[in-house]
Design a protein around this motif. Structure first.
Motif, mmCIF file in Angstrom:
data_model
loop_
_atom_site.group_PDB
_atom_site.id
_atom_site.type_symbol
_atom_site.label_atom_id
_atom_site.label_comp_id
_atom_site.label_asym_id
_atom_site.label_seq_id
_atom_site.Cartn_x
_atom_site.Cartn_y
_atom_site.Cartn_z
ATOM 1 N N LEU A 139 -27.993 -18.816 -14.711
ATOM 2 C CA LEU A 139 -27.708 -17.783 -13.709
ATOM 3 C C LEU A 139 -26.495 -18.143 -12.860
ATOM 4 C CD1 LEU A 139 -28.547 -15.132 -12.277
ATOM 5 C CD2 LEU A 139 -29.946 -16.552 -10.753
ATOM 6 N N THR A 140 -26.399 -19.403 -12.460
ATOM 7 C CA THR A 140 -25.332 -19.808 -11.543
ATOM 8 C C THR A 140 -24.083 -20.327 -12.251
ATOM 9 O OG1 THR A 140 -26.277 -22.026 -11.279
ATOM 10 C CG2 THR A 140 -26.978 -20.318 -9.698
ATOM 11 N N TYR A 141 -24.080 -20.310 -13.577
ATOM 12 C CA TYR A 141 -22.912 -20.785 -14.307
ATOM 13 C C TYR A 141 -21.618 -20.084 -13.891
ATOM 14 C CZ TYR A 141 -19.929 -22.424 -18.046
ATOM 15 O OH TYR A 141 -18.892 -23.000 -18.740
ATOM 16 N N PRO A 142 -21.619 -18.768 -13.649
ATOM 17 C CA PRO A 142 -20.378 -18.129 -13.198
ATOM 18 C C PRO A 142 -19.860 -18.679 -11.862
ATOM 19 C CG PRO A 142 -21.894 -16.479 -14.019
ATOM 20 C CD PRO A 142 -22.662 -17.777 -13.942
ATOM 21 N N VAL A 143 -20.742 -19.175 -11.025
ATOM 22 C CA VAL A 143 -20.312 -19.781 -9.756
ATOM 23 C C VAL A 143 -19.638 -21.127 -10.042
ATOM 24 C CG1 VAL A 143 -21.041 -20.590 -7.472
ATOM 25 C CG2 VAL A 143 -22.127 -18.568 -8.494
ATOM 26 N N LEU A 144 -20.169 -21.873 -11.008
ATOM 27 C CA LEU A 144 -19.521 -23.119 -11.417
ATOM 28 C C LEU A 144 -18.140 -22.814 -11.998
ATOM 29 C CD1 LEU A 144 -19.559 -26.196 -11.842
ATOM 30 C CD2 LEU A 144 -20.663 -25.765 -14.060
ATOM 31 N N GLN A 145 -18.042 -21.750 -12.789
ATOM 32 C CA GLN A 145 -16.735 -21.356 -13.315
ATOM 33 C C GLN A 145 -15.770 -21.038 -12.167
ATOM 34 O OE1 GLN A 145 -18.055 -18.123 -15.954
ATOM 35 N NE2 GLN A 145 -17.073 -19.228 -17.625
ATOM 36 N N ALA A 146 -16.258 -20.349 -11.152
ATOM 37 C CA ALA A 146 -15.421 -20.038 -9.993
ATOM 38 C C ALA A 146 -14.949 -21.328 -9.329
ATOM 39 C CB ALA A 146 -16.185 -19.162 -8.996
ATOM 40 N N ALA A 147 -15.846 -22.292 -9.195
ATOM 41 C CA ALA A 147 -15.466 -23.581 -8.600
ATOM 42 C C ALA A 147 -14.412 -24.275 -9.453
ATOM 43 C CB ALA A 147 -16.696 -24.466 -8.430
ATOM 44 N N ASP A 148 -14.555 -24.207 -10.780
ATOM 45 C CA ASP A 148 -13.576 -24.827 -11.676
ATOM 46 C C ASP A 148 -12.186 -24.239 -11.452
ATOM 47 O OD1 ASP A 148 -15.710 -26.170 -12.804
ATOM 48 O OD2 ASP A 148 -15.817 -24.876 -14.573
ATOM 49 N N ILE A 149 -12.138 -22.946 -11.218
ATOM 50 C CA ILE A 149 -10.855 -22.262 -11.016
ATOM 51 C C ILE A 149 -10.308 -22.523 -9.614
ATOM 52 C CG2 ILE A 149 -9.785 -19.971 -10.802
ATOM 53 C CD1 ILE A 149 -11.905 -19.077 -12.987
ATOM 54 N N LEU A 150 -11.161 -22.365 -8.618
ATOM 55 C CA LEU A 150 -10.702 -22.445 -7.225
ATOM 56 C C LEU A 150 -10.420 -23.871 -6.773
ATOM 57 C CD1 LEU A 150 -13.014 -19.718 -5.655
ATOM 58 C CD2 LEU A 150 -10.604 -19.508 -6.346
ATOM 59 N N LEU A 151 -11.119 -24.840 -7.339
ATOM 60 C CA LEU A 151 -10.911 -26.237 -6.943
ATOM 61 C C LEU A 151 -9.450 -26.642 -7.088
ATOM 62 C CD1 LEU A 151 -12.253 -28.904 -6.016
ATOM 63 C CD2 LEU A 151 -12.568 -29.445 -8.438
ATOM 64 N N TYR A 152 -8.800 -26.118 -8.126
ATOM 65 C CA TYR A 152 -7.409 -26.478 -8.394
ATOM 66 C C TYR A 152 -6.436 -25.424 -7.870
ATOM 67 C CZ TYR A 152 -9.736 -29.992 -11.034
ATOM 68 O OH TYR A 152 -10.548 -31.042 -11.373
ATOM 69 N N LYS A 153 -6.979 -24.478 -7.077
ATOM 70 C CA LYS A 153 -6.163 -23.425 -6.464
ATOM 71 C C LYS A 153 -5.313 -22.698 -7.509
ATOM 72 C CE LYS A 153 -6.440 -25.173 -1.825
ATOM 73 N NZ LYS A 153 -5.784 -25.299 -0.548
ATOM 74 N N SER A 154 -5.957 -22.392 -8.619
ATOM 75 C CA SER A 154 -5.287 -21.697 -9.716
ATOM 76 C C SER A 154 -4.900 -20.281 -9.297
ATOM 77 C CB SER A 154 -6.211 -21.623 -10.936
ATOM 78 O OG SER A 154 -6.617 -22.913 -11.322
ATOM 79 N N THR A 155 -3.739 -19.858 -9.734
ATOM 80 C CA THR A 155 -3.279 -18.503 -9.424
ATOM 81 C C THR A 155 -3.346 -17.591 -10.639
ATOM 82 O OG1 THR A 155 -0.984 -19.130 -9.883
ATOM 83 C CG2 THR A 155 -1.743 -19.288 -7.580
ATOM 84 N N ARG A 156 -3.337 -18.139 -11.821
ATOM 85 C CA ARG A 156 -3.422 -17.389 -13.072
ATOM 86 C C ARG A 156 -4.443 -18.091 -13.970
ATOM 87 N NH1 ARG A 156 -0.649 -14.256 -10.602
ATOM 88 N NH2 ARG A 156 1.457 -13.574 -11.006
#
Length: 135
Positions: free
Chosen positions: A79-96
């Protein structure tokens, strides 16, 4: 999102690393690391989970499909896997973020989480945009 035998997990990590290197990724030109060794991924996922409502996660098609394949007994990890994906993206301040069509809703969740966080605490995370392949 599913428990694995330790030996199988270790082998999967090695196989994935070998596949990445076989694709031509040059470890002299990029940083290759095992995400599970970076505690900030899980820590940020916890924080972002506090900004994410459960009904939104329950509506994601991937949750519905995978839960159905698990005899309607989806796990909290699933259920919370998409939140982990969000953390993976946001942790590195990804823009694309390169994503397939099937991941657009997860990226939209990431965008919403980033905007909600920024509204509450000030501009901190860039709101990432999708890079969709035409293939």
């Amino acid at each position: 999102t599913m428990p694995k035998e330790p030996a199988v997990l270790r082998q999967n990590i090695l196989d994935t690393t070998a596949a990445i290197l076989a694709c031509g990724i040059d470890p002299k030109k990029c940083l290759l690391f095992r995400q599970s060794l970076v505690p900030e991924h899980a820590e940020l996922a916890w924080i972002l989970g506090c900004f994410t409502n459960v009904p939104r996660l329950l509506r994601l098609p991937q949750w519905k499909m995978k839960r159905a394949s698990q005899n309607s007994e989806g796990t909290v990890g699933l259920l919370t896997y998409p939140v982990l994906q969000a953390a993976d993206i946001l942790l590195y301040k990804s823009t694309r973020v390169p994503v397939g069509e099937d991941q657009i809703l997860h990226l939209e969740l990431t965008q919403d989480i980033a905007q909600h966080f920024n509204k509450k605490y000030g501009e901190f995370f860039p709101v990432p945009k999708a890079i969709l392949s035409e293939l």
